[in-house]
Enzyme design. Sequence first.
Site, PDB file in Angstrom:
ATOM      1  CB  THR A  23      44.172  39.874  33.984  1.00 30.76           C
ATOM      2  OG1 THR A  23      45.584  39.786  33.805  1.00 30.76           O
ATOM      3  CG2 THR A  23      43.814  41.296  34.365  1.00 30.76           C
ATOM      4  CG  PHE A  82      51.243  35.694  37.717  1.00 30.03           C
ATOM      5  CD1 PHE A  82      51.759  36.965  37.511  1.00 30.03           C
ATOM      6  CD2 PHE A  82      50.643  35.050  36.641  1.00 30.03           C
ATOM      7  CE1 PHE A  82      51.681  37.589  36.278  1.00 30.03           C
ATOM      8  CE2 PHE A  82      50.558  35.666  35.401  1.00 30.03           C
ATOM      9  CZ  PHE A  82      51.076  36.951  35.216  1.00 30.03           C
ATOM     10  CE  LYS A  83      48.310  37.784  34.577  1.00 33.06           C
ATOM     11  NZ  LYS A  83      47.226  37.786  33.615  1.00 33.06           N
ATOM     12  CG  ASP A  84      44.961  36.034  43.058  1.00 30.03           C
ATOM     13  OD1 ASP A  84      44.021  36.741  42.661  1.00 30.03           O
ATOM     14  OD2 ASP A  84      44.912  34.791  43.101  1.00 30.03           O
ATOM     15  CG  LEU A  88      45.320  42.368  39.579  1.00 30.37           C
ATOM     16  CD1 LEU A  88      44.673  41.380  38.627  1.00 30.37           C
ATOM     17  CD2 LEU A  88      44.912  43.790  39.208  1.00 30.37           C
TER      18      LEU A  88
END
Length: 465
Positions: free
Chosen positions: A145, A111-113, A116
């Site tokens: 992350t 989900f960090k994509d 970011l």
Amino acid sequence: MRYISTRGAAAAQDFKGVTLTGLASDGGLYVPENWPAFSREDIAALAGLSYVDTAVAVMRPFVSGVLDDQALKNLCEAAYGQFNHAAVTPLVQLDERHFLLELFHGPTLAFKDVALQLLGHLFEKFLSEEKGQDLTIVGATSGDTGSAAISAVAGRAGVQIVMLHPNGRVSEVQRRQMTTVLDKNVHNVAIDGSFDDAQAIVKAMFNDSDFRKRHRLGAVNSINWARLMAQIVYYFYAAVRLGAPDRKVAFSVPTGNFGDVFAGYAAKKMGLPVEKLIVATNINDILYRALSAGDYSVGNVTPTDAPSMDIQISSNFERLLFDLHGRDAASLAATMAQFEQSRAIQISDAMRQQAATIFSSKRIDPDEMAATMRWASDKAGQVIDPHTAIGLAAARETDLPKDVPVVTLATAHPAKFPDAVSRITGKNAPLPHRLADLYSREERYVELPASRQTIQAYIDAGFQL
């Protein structure tokens, strides 16, 4: 839009300023001076929009004065055009009331994509507008992350990235997604310590004003407001597809650092009809203890099959505490000073009752997590990772009205945790084709003690030992 520090002593900044700065100079976190308000008509107008157009509509008030709609849309198209699903964050139905919001279709399968990839483009745009010193990004990761941040900025002009991870405490896939990126501006550091140690080192580097100015430090951890802003979007995107604004929706969020669920809180403050935000923790349960009993105290980190949640200090919780303190920065600063000294604070009953109007929390043990992974596989035909299972276990225990759909945020592709998935479900979780050669790629990283002085010396020496 202006942004203020939760601790009140740092100057207010615009969106460009908070994106490049990350942590406020007084040690606080930046928050919007006022929450934007979306009317029922504003939310209804999101129906049928693409993810990119939804993102522009939701983020527009946060970037006002810095980016116009076309510039924002161009950045979103660049960020989300490489995701492997046309919906970017698709919904999957499990049964009559439970849904998964799949947030793992980006380049690093987490989900960090979603945040970011956008942040990387924001850095590049803002730095291209200046002619000066490179931005040195320093970050700590408990697994996802790091790879998402590295993917977002690898090879980009004007940026160096130094990412700390706890040696031996991330999955092999998570580690390799970081350490096999060999661009010259990428510097991976495995520290002899926990994620909380890594996070503390990063925060201490930001609080060293001379070092911070010398290297122009920037942040990719969820202390950076731009990250949370991007995550607000998928709450709106999912809720509208399930009937908002005419229907309330609940979300269950597996979380350790409180960033992802705080984005849901922001969506609620903006007017999204969120019935409840379920804060799902594993046995490293500081958030569960804080919300259920007022006990925000640091314990020992216990390694689990959900390593991204093996955290005992939730940095984004300060943003919620700021609102619970009535946005009284002086009061919050005193509370955080006490916490940093004693590693424990007690949250008052009045504050907990206020939080309970929006949040509930569940602590999920390893047996419950495993049972939920098997249920998803056997009954719903979905192989899920351990973090998602913790969120789904909490969702299935909810006592919310039966007409309220419950969306669990599916935070990582199961292929990132193949050993746990195979052991628990008996199913394989192969890497997508684009990562099929991950285990044969060359790795590069350094091992250092969990010492701020040592790591700062490494950076001062031009990333040499």
